[in-house]
Structure formats: structure tokens, C-alpha cells
Motif scaffolding. Structure first.
Motif, mmCIF file in Angstrom:
data_model
loop_
_atom_site.group_PDB
_atom_site.id
_atom_site.type_symbol
_atom_site.label_atom_id
_atom_site.label_comp_id
_atom_site.label_asym_id
_atom_site.label_seq_id
_atom_site.Cartn_x
_atom_site.Cartn_y
_atom_site.Cartn_z
ATOM 1 N N VAL A 1 -9.398 1.613 8.074
ATOM 2 C CA VAL A 1 -8.015 1.187 7.850
ATOM 3 C C VAL A 1 -8.018 -0.180 7.169
ATOM 4 C CG1 VAL A 1 -5.815 0.613 8.949
ATOM 5 C CG2 VAL A 1 -7.193 2.510 9.825
ATOM 6 N N LEU A 2 -8.873 -1.067 7.634
ATOM 7 C CA LEU A 2 -8.964 -2.398 7.031
ATOM 8 C C LEU A 2 -9.297 -2.310 5.545
ATOM 9 C CD1 LEU A 2 -10.777 -4.523 9.743
ATOM 10 C CD2 LEU A 2 -8.432 -4.747 8.942
ATOM 11 N N LEU A 3 -10.203 -1.439 5.206
ATOM 12 C CA LEU A 3 -10.580 -1.262 3.804
ATOM 13 C C LEU A 3 -9.361 -0.871 2.974
ATOM 14 C CD1 LEU A 3 -12.750 -1.104 1.596
ATOM 15 C CD2 LEU A 3 -13.105 1.260 2.269
ATOM 16 N N ARG A 4 -8.596 0.114 3.457
ATOM 17 C CA ARG A 4 -7.425 0.570 2.716
ATOM 18 C C ARG A 4 -6.351 -0.521 2.681
ATOM 19 N NH1 ARG A 4 -6.485 5.670 0.938
ATOM 20 N NH2 ARG A 4 -8.676 5.328 0.534
ATOM 21 N N MET A 5 -6.170 -1.242 3.782
ATOM 22 C CA MET A 5 -5.180 -2.328 3.818
ATOM 23 C C MET A 5 -5.542 -3.422 2.805
ATOM 24 S SD MET A 5 -2.702 -1.775 5.894
ATOM 25 C CE MET A 5 -2.293 -0.636 7.199
ATOM 26 N N HIS A 6 -6.813 -3.748 2.710
ATOM 27 C CA HIS A 6 -7.245 -4.761 1.742
ATOM 28 C C HIS A 6 -7.060 -4.262 0.304
ATOM 29 C CE1 HIS A 6 -8.553 -7.940 4.388
ATOM 30 N NE2 HIS A 6 -9.159 -7.043 5.145
ATOM 31 N N GLN A 7 -7.312 -2.963 0.070
ATOM 32 C CA GLN A 7 -7.071 -2.376 -1.259
ATOM 33 C C GLN A 7 -5.592 -2.499 -1.625
ATOM 34 O OE1 GLN A 7 -8.515 1.679 -0.595
ATOM 35 N NE2 GLN A 7 -9.721 1.484 -2.474
ATOM 36 N N LEU A 8 -4.740 -2.128 -0.679
ATOM 37 C CA LEU A 8 -3.301 -2.169 -0.921
ATOM 38 C C LEU A 8 -2.813 -3.596 -1.134
ATOM 39 C CD1 LEU A 8 -2.238 0.524 1.657
ATOM 40 C CD2 LEU A 8 -1.768 0.618 -0.796
ATOM 41 N N ARG A 9 -3.278 -4.514 -0.313
ATOM 42 C CA ARG A 9 -2.860 -5.917 -0.436
ATOM 43 C C ARG A 9 -3.281 -6.481 -1.800
ATOM 44 N NH1 ARG A 9 -4.914 -11.107 0.712
ATOM 45 N NH2 ARG A 9 -3.268 -12.532 1.394
ATOM 46 N N ALA A 10 -4.502 -6.206 -2.211
ATOM 47 C CA ALA A 10 -4.973 -6.690 -3.511
ATOM 48 C C ALA A 10 -4.125 -6.099 -4.637
ATOM 49 C CB ALA A 10 -6.446 -6.345 -3.699
ATOM 50 N N LEU A 11 -3.770 -4.826 -4.527
ATOM 51 C CA LEU A 11 -2.948 -4.184 -5.547
ATOM 52 C C LEU A 11 -1.542 -4.790 -5.571
ATOM 53 C CD1 LEU A 11 -2.880 -2.036 -7.745
ATOM 54 C CD2 LEU A 11 -2.253 -0.366 -5.982
ATOM 55 N N ILE A 12 -0.987 -5.075 -4.407
ATOM 56 C CA ILE A 12 0.334 -5.709 -4.320
ATOM 57 C C ILE A 12 0.324 -7.034 -5.066
ATOM 58 C CG2 ILE A 12 1.867 -6.917 -2.697
ATOM 59 C CD1 ILE A 12 1.285 -4.499 -0.752
ATOM 60 N N TYR A 13 -0.675 -7.858 -4.800
ATOM 61 C CA TYR A 13 -0.752 -9.153 -5.478
ATOM 62 C C TYR A 13 -1.004 -8.986 -6.972
ATOM 63 C CZ TYR A 13 -0.178 -12.204 -1.512
ATOM 64 O OH TYR A 13 0.363 -12.894 -0.456
ATOM 65 N N GLU A 14 -1.819 -8.032 -7.352
ATOM 66 C CA GLU A 14 -2.100 -7.803 -8.768
ATOM 67 C C GLU A 14 -0.833 -7.389 -9.509
ATOM 68 O OE1 GLU A 14 -4.713 -4.649 -11.264
ATOM 69 O OE2 GLU A 14 -5.707 -5.544 -9.525
ATOM 70 N N VAL A 15 -0.067 -6.470 -8.929
ATOM 71 C CA VAL A 15 1.175 -6.014 -9.548
ATOM 72 C C VAL A 15 2.172 -7.163 -9.646
ATOM 73 C CG1 VAL A 15 3.207 -4.549 -9.182
ATOM 74 C CG2 VAL A 15 0.908 -3.590 -8.926
#
Length: 140
Positions: free
Chosen positions: A23-37
Motif C-alpha cells: 500500500v505504501l508503494l502505491r501511495m508514494h506512486q500516487l503522491r508523486a504523480l499528484i505533485y508532478e501533475v
């Protein structure tokens, strides 16, 4: 190349310690994508805990929250405000690519490949919601 993702606020980092590694892996992926967008559109992200979940908001946009529940350990959720047209529009445009929960969430399997391009598009629309809400299918 995108800017590095800022340090996670302490309250959110503490909250995520209870999550399994997958879950942490996916949360970090999502968070990084949020900031990138957000940063690609020169938007500042306000990150906090709302209802015990990481929440992200930009000026002119609709908030996005990330969630996981022990009762459904194989998935995580990307929540959108239920009184917007976001999920209805995403369902119309991305029904074959995504799974939805009611009028509030995209459901992401932790075992399936991460649909980065589709989630990126959903985040872009959410973060520009106020200027898109009158457009047919939010301009998608």
C-alpha cells in the motif's frame, strides 16, 4: 524531468506507518504523480490529513484524497468530492480502464499494473475542476 516531490508532512508520514508495504508503494506512486501533475501546471499543493487520509488540494481544483482500508486490503482508493461531476465523467470516459466505487472513488488494485496515464488525466481534470465544470464531459 519533474521537480522532486517535497517531504511528506509528519502527520501523514506517521499515519502511513500503519499501512502494509504494498500500500505504501502505491501511495508514494500516487503522491508523486499528484505533485508532478500540479507542478506541471504551476499549482501549489496543499497536503493534509482529512478524515484520516492524505488529502491534496490546489487553488481552483477539487480535493483528492488517498485511502486504504483493512477490510479491502487488496485495493487502495483515490477519492474525489462526491458532489462534483468528476467520477461520473471518469466513468463515462475511462469505464474500460478503471474500477469505480459509487460517485466518490477510483479503486486501484495493488496487484494490477498502475494505470499512470489515466490517473494522470483524472488528476489534471480534478485540479482544474472550477474552470472545467461547465464543459461537456469536463473537457475530456
Amino acid at each position: 524531468m519533474s521537480a522532486p516531490t517535497p517531504a511528506m508532512p509528519h502527520a501523514i508520514a506517521e499515519h502511513l506507518l500503519a499501512y502494509p508495504a504494498s500500500v505504501l508503494l502505491r501511495m508514494h506512486q500516487l503522491r508523486a504523480l499528484i505533485y508532478e501533475v500540479a507542478t506541471s501546471k504551476h499549482q501549489q499543493v496543499n497536503e493534509s490529513l482529512k478524515w484520516g487520509e492524505p488529502s491534496f488540494h490546489v487553488n481552483g481544483g477539487s480535493p483528492v484524497r488517498l485511502g486504504w482500508k483493512a477490510s479491502t486490503p487488496e485495493v487502495c482508493y483515490v477519492y474525489f468530492h462526491c458532489q462534483t461531476k468528476l467520477i461520473a465523467t471518469f466513468r463515462e470516459r475511462f469505464e474500460e480502464a478503471l474500477v469505480f466505487s459509487g460517485n466518490r472513488a477510483i479503486v486501484l488494485s495493488l496487484d494490477a499494473p498502475f494505470p499512470e496515464l489515466t490517473i494522470r488525466r483524472c488528476l489534471e481534470v480534478a485540479f482544474e475542476y472550477k474552470k472545467r465544470k461547465a464543459l461537456p464531459l469536463l473537457g475530456l
